[in-house]
Design a protein around this motif. Structure first.
Motif, PDB file in Angstrom:
ATOM      1  N   GLU A 287       0.560  -1.376   0.117  1.00 11.28           N
ATOM      2  CA  GLU A 287      -0.176   0.127  -0.470  1.00 11.28           C
ATOM      3  C   GLU A 287       1.158   1.653  -0.235  1.00 11.28           C
ATOM      4  N   CYS A 288       1.866   1.547   0.763  1.00  9.92           N
ATOM      5  CA  CYS A 288       2.639   2.387   1.015  1.00  9.92           C
ATOM      6  C   CYS A 288       4.549   2.512   0.374  1.00  9.92           C
ATOM      7  N   GLY A 289       4.673   1.414   0.012  1.00  2.44           N
ATOM      8  CA  GLY A 289       6.132   1.354  -0.764  1.00  2.44           C
ATOM      9  C   GLY A 289       7.285   0.611   0.123  1.00  2.44           C
ATOM     10  N   ARG A 290       8.273   0.194  -0.768  1.00  5.10           N
ATOM     11  CA  ARG A 290       9.124  -0.122   0.171  1.00  5.10           C
ATOM     12  C   ARG A 290      10.492   0.649   0.385  1.00  5.10           C
ATOM     13  N   TRP A 291      11.177  -0.058   0.879  1.00  2.00           N
ATOM     14  CA  TRP A 291      12.812   0.318   0.486  1.00  2.00           C
ATOM     15  C   TRP A 291      13.524  -0.558  -0.417  1.00  2.00           C
ATOM     16  N   ARG A 292      14.517  -0.358  -1.416  1.00  3.95           N
ATOM     17  CA  ARG A 292      15.447  -0.928  -2.339  1.00  3.95           C
ATOM     18  C   ARG A 292      16.329  -1.729  -1.905  1.00  3.95           C
ATOM     19  N   THR A 293      16.731  -1.198  -1.199  1.00  3.40           N
ATOM     20  CA  THR A 293      17.675  -1.868   0.031  1.00  3.40           C
ATOM     21  C   THR A 293      18.029  -1.348   1.223  1.00  3.40           C
ATOM     22  N   LEU A 294      18.732  -1.894   1.644  1.00  5.15           N
ATOM     23  CA  LEU A 294      19.525  -1.486   3.428  1.00  5.15           C
ATOM     24  C   LEU A 294      21.305  -1.926   3.524  1.00  5.15           C
ATOM     25  N   ARG A 295      21.263  -1.205   4.419  1.00  2.00           N
ATOM     26  CA  ARG A 295      22.941  -1.771   4.243  1.00  2.00           C
ATOM     27  C   ARG A 295      22.731  -2.023   5.416  1.00  2.00           C
ATOM     28  N   TYR A 296      22.431  -2.005   6.859  1.00  5.11           N
ATOM     29  CA  TYR A 296      22.072  -2.944   7.997  1.00  5.11           C
ATOM     30  C   TYR A 296      21.186  -3.168   8.482  1.00  5.11           C
ATOM     31  N   TYR A 297      20.610  -4.619   9.201  1.00  8.32           N
ATOM     32  CA  TYR A 297      19.927  -4.357  10.268  1.00  8.32           C
ATOM     33  C   TYR A 297      20.505  -5.240  11.509  1.00  8.32           C
ATOM     34  N   GLU A 298      19.994  -4.928  12.653  1.00 11.88           N
ATOM     35  CA  GLU A 298      20.224  -5.438  14.260  1.00 11.88           C
ATOM     36  C   GLU A 298      19.294  -5.541  14.451  1.00 11.88           C
ATOM     37  N   GLY A 299      19.013  -6.687  15.976  1.00 17.77           N
ATOM     38  CA  GLY A 299      18.058  -6.889  16.376  1.00 17.77           C
ATOM     39  C   GLY A 299      17.395  -8.382  16.556  1.00 17.77           C
ATOM     40  N   THR A 300      15.680  -8.098  17.093  1.00 15.06           N
ATOM     41  CA  THR A 300      15.899  -9.766  17.071  1.00 15.06           C
ATOM     42  C   THR A 300      14.891 -10.642  16.158  1.00 15.06           C
ATOM     43  N   LEU A 301      15.586 -11.679  15.976  1.00 13.45           N
ATOM     44  CA  LEU A 301      14.775 -12.161  15.054  1.00 13.45           C
ATOM     45  C   LEU A 301      12.765 -12.425  14.423  1.00 13.45           C
ATOM     46  N   GLU A 302      12.888 -12.206  15.754  1.00 10.23           N
ATOM     47  CA  GLU A 302      11.215 -11.566  15.936  1.00 10.23           C
ATOM     48  C   GLU A 302      11.128 -10.739  15.073  1.00 10.23           C
ATOM     49  N   ALA A 303      11.854  -9.870  15.450  1.00  8.37           N
ATOM     50  CA  ALA A 303      11.283  -7.884  15.346  1.00  8.37           C
ATOM     51  C   ALA A 303      10.959  -8.064  13.053  1.00  8.37           C
ATOM     52  N   LEU A 304      12.241  -8.925  12.857  1.00  4.11           N
ATOM     53  CA  LEU A 304      12.622  -9.077  11.743  1.00  4.11           C
ATOM     54  C   LEU A 304      11.352  -9.203  10.446  1.00  4.11           C
ATOM     55  N   PHE A 305      10.960 -11.121  11.016  1.00  3.42           N
ATOM     56  CA  PHE A 305      10.817 -11.682  10.200  1.00  3.42           C
ATOM     57  C   PHE A 305       9.084 -10.785  10.396  1.00  3.42           C
ATOM     58  N   SER A 306       8.126 -10.186  11.363  1.00  7.36           N
ATOM     59  CA  SER A 306       7.605  -9.547  11.718  1.00  7.36           C
ATOM     60  C   SER A 306       7.009  -8.521  11.087  1.00  7.36           C
ATOM     61  N   LEU A 307       8.010  -7.707  10.271  1.00 10.87           N
ATOM     62  CA  LEU A 307       8.884  -6.622  10.042  1.00 10.87           C
ATOM     63  C   LEU A 307       8.276  -6.930   7.824  1.00 10.87           C
ATOM     64  N   GLY A 308       8.392  -7.991   7.769  1.00  9.43           N
ATOM     65  CA  GLY A 308       8.266  -8.329   6.532  1.00  9.43           C
ATOM     66  C   GLY A 308       9.035  -7.960   5.481  1.00  9.43           C
ATOM     67  N   ILE A 309      10.557  -7.240   5.314  1.00  8.52           N
ATOM     68  CA  ILE A 309      10.845  -6.408   4.840  1.00  8.52           C
ATOM     69  C   ILE A 309      11.227  -6.828   3.898  1.00  8.52           C
ATOM     70  N   LYS A 310      10.834  -6.375   2.876  1.00  7.41           N
ATOM     71  CA  LYS A 310      10.901  -7.257   1.004  1.00  7.41           C
ATOM     72  C   LYS A 310      12.497  -6.519   0.249  1.00  7.41           C
ATOM     73  N   CYS A 311      13.143  -6.927   0.530  1.00 10.68           N
ATOM     74  CA  CYS A 311      14.377  -6.042   0.329  1.00 10.68           C
ATOM     75  C   CYS A 311      15.659  -6.499   0.536  1.00 10.68           C
ATOM     76  N   ARG A 312      16.757  -6.227  -0.425  1.00  4.75           N
ATOM     77  CA  ARG A 312      18.294  -6.946   0.471  1.00  4.75           C
ATOM     78  C   ARG A 312      18.561  -5.766   1.997  1.00  4.75           C
ATOM     79  N   ILE A 313      19.271  -6.883   2.696  1.00  2.73           N
ATOM     80  CA  ILE A 313      20.019  -6.434   3.465  1.00  2.73           C
ATOM     81  C   ILE A 313      21.467  -6.979   3.619  1.00  2.73           C
ATOM     82  N   ASP A 314      22.207  -6.306   3.038  1.00  5.86           N
ATOM     83  CA  ASP A 314      23.809  -6.540   2.805  1.00  5.86           C
ATOM     84  C   ASP A 314      24.293  -6.883   4.473  1.00  5.86           C
ATOM     85  N   TRP A 315      23.955  -6.596   5.566  1.00  9.25           N
ATOM     86  CA  TRP A 315      24.722  -7.102   6.771  1.00  9.25           C
ATOM     87  C   TRP A 315      23.659  -7.252   7.841  1.00  9.25           C
TER      88      TRP A 315
END
Length: 516
Positions: A287-315
């Motif tokens: 509905e709102c759009g998504r990122w093309r790519t992210l450089r870094y994600y840090e946090g809990t697995l449950e958070a990243l899974f729940s966010l459902g980010i549909k783009c490449r994350i290098d780190w």
């Protein structure tokens, strides 16, 4: 007769040298002469000021005594007061009025925002007048803190904002809704203060880094766009409401994302609960759009899974403080992220013998991996796990399938694992410790050899078991170099160049110098 025997420039050089010994030495010097009394302020204010309860009145008196000279010297101020009387609140407001007109304050930290701002009704508006703030940290924000943010004139570069935990939960420490003196600051946050991002409207074009703690609703800010913001850190609840699409719209150029979630009510959740949150966030991105790519994600697995980010994350750096990583969740997030660098920190060393977990490194999403760091905290009851089986599993099921892997780091830490890694007692000396089944140097060498035999590119290995630590590097010609005991010295520059890290306080107080 009363004139000093040394020239002024020599005396000032002496004071400059004494400033390295601490503020106490400078305070003693400024009481000896007019020259030191005037020049000493530069050294007292150079590294910022942190004030507690009884220090406020004397500091304001000190600043106003020579305001034209001292106001521009104050660049960093931290207020850590817990009780502030009405008069102290008044004189503090007068100080901020004068700093707004004649000062250059660029970094402000309020440890207990509501306690400070409630001391005098004029104080939130006086602080809001400051025109040159670049870094602002405000914790325990309530109605008065929100007023300050709404009227703030400065265009911030760094903001660290947090509401009280009780306000986030909508109750007091006893589990009841707040209803006592002073609770207006808490209940106001519950009613209308969740959307702190909207209050940063003045910094739309300048904000680069944002930390949010215990904020709950971000949907109201979805019409705002922060084009310069590249780093976002959230400490949130269970992310029941969709947020990913809103964030991608508000922060289109985001590069670094850190999200830590927790279960405030300690209710049991199944995989279906997280799948539901993930589906809602995926729909939100449609509905709102998504990122093309992210450089870094840090946090809990449950958070990243729940966010459902549909783009490449290098780190990607995934943490689990009290449990193992769910194989289904991690497989899904790696398929979406396709990271180049992956760091896993979790409990339960038996995962390294679990087929579902090991199959992750043979599925889609790990083909680009060049760096893999695994840190495991073994749980109680794992004393009988076989060391050789775990290390062989790491070799054949993790390292060998990853053809692009260049760096592998393994650390196993435990409080209960004594069976295979040596039972340590208070009476043991290093020479009396039981021998290990596998030498770390030999294991590191075997990993590199196994990777080379499978046409892999593994060049460096670091292994840390409960009783030892070693790292290993393969030379350019395939020869094995000598083990080195300090992996960070050997590879720290490369890691820092890939992703430089700073602590929150360093960002808050030295970040302005770094950015400008």
């Amino acid at each position: 007769m009363n004139r000093p025997l040394l020239n002024d420039d020599v005396l000032l050089s002496i004071m400059s040298f004494c400033s390295t010994m601490g503020r106490g030495t400078v305070c003693a010097l400024i009481q000896t002469s007019r020259l030191f009394h005037h020049a000493g302020a530069r050294y007292l204010l150079a590294n910022g000021v942190s004030l507690h309860n009884e220090q406020v009145d004397s500091f304001v008196t000190f600043m106003i005594a020579d305001g034209d000279y001292r106001f521009p010297l104050l660049r960093t101020l931290t207020l850590s007061t817990t009780t502030l009387p009405l008069f102290s609140g008044y004189v503090l407001a007068q100080l901020f009025h004068r700093l707004a007109r004649h000062g250059a304050l660029c970094s402000l930290k309020l440890d207990d925002t509501e306690t400070i701002l409630r001391s005098h009704p004029e104080l939130p508006y006086a602080i809001a007048e400051l025109p040159k703030l670049k870094s602002l940290c405000m914790y325990n924000i309530g109605r008065h803190g929100r007023t300050l943010l709404n009227y703030l004139r400065s265009e911030l570069v760094y903001a660290n904002l947090g509401v009280p935990y009780q306000a986030f939960m909508g109750r007091d420490d006893d589990g009841q809704i707040e209803d006592r003196e002073g609770a207006d600051a808490v209940t106001s946050v519950v009613d209308d203060g969740d959307d702190l991002i909207t209050a940063l409207h003045q910094s739309l074009r300048s904000l680069r880094e944002l930390h949010m703690t215990y904020a709950r609703d971000y949907s109201q800010a979805q019409t705002l766009v922060f084009p310069c913001l590249t780093s976002l850190t959230l400490h949130a609840g269970l992310l029941d409401a969709p947020v990913t699409g809103y964030f991608s719209r508000m922060f289109p150029n985001l590069r670094q994302l850190e999200v830590y979630t927790f279960n405030p009510d300690h209710k049991p959740f199944g995989i279906s609960d997280f799948v539901g949150r993930r589906d809602r966030n995926i729909d939100n991105q449609l509905e709102c759009g998504r990122w093309r790519t992210l450089r870094y994600y840090e946090g809990t697995l449950e958070a990243l899974f729940s966010l459902g980010i549909k783009c490449r994350i290098d780190w990607v750096k995934l943490k689990s403080e009290d449990s193992a990583l769910d194989p289904f969740m991690i497989s899904e997030v790696l398929r979406d992220a396709c990271p180049v660098h992956l760091c896993l920190e979790f409990w339960d060393a038996s995962s390294l013998l679990d087929d579902d977990f090991l199959e992750i490194f043979e599925k889609q999403g790990v083909q680009r991996l060049e760096t893999l760091h695994i840190k495991i905290l073994s749980a109680e009851g794992e004393e009988d796990l076989a060391e050789k089986d775990i290390l062989e599993s790491i070799t054949s099921r993790i390292v060998v399938p990853l053809r692009s892997l260049k760096e592998f780091r393994l650390a196993i830490e435990c409080c209960f694992w004594y069976h295979d890694f040596g039972s340590i007692s208070d009476d043991d000396t290093p020479s009396e410790l039981p021998p290990q089944e596998v030498e770390e140097d030999d294991f590191a060498k075997s990993l590199v050899q196994a990777s080379a035999a499978a046409s892999g590119s593994l060049a460096s290995v670091s292994v840390k078991l409960p009783t030892s630590y070693t790292s290993f590097k393969r030379g350019r010609g395939g020869e094995f170099g000598p083990p080195t005991r300090d992996f960070h010295t050997a590879y720290g520059a490369m890691v820092n160049a890939t992703y430089p890290r700073n602590e929150d306080d360093k960002k808050a107080w030295s970040g302005v110098r770094r950015l400008f």
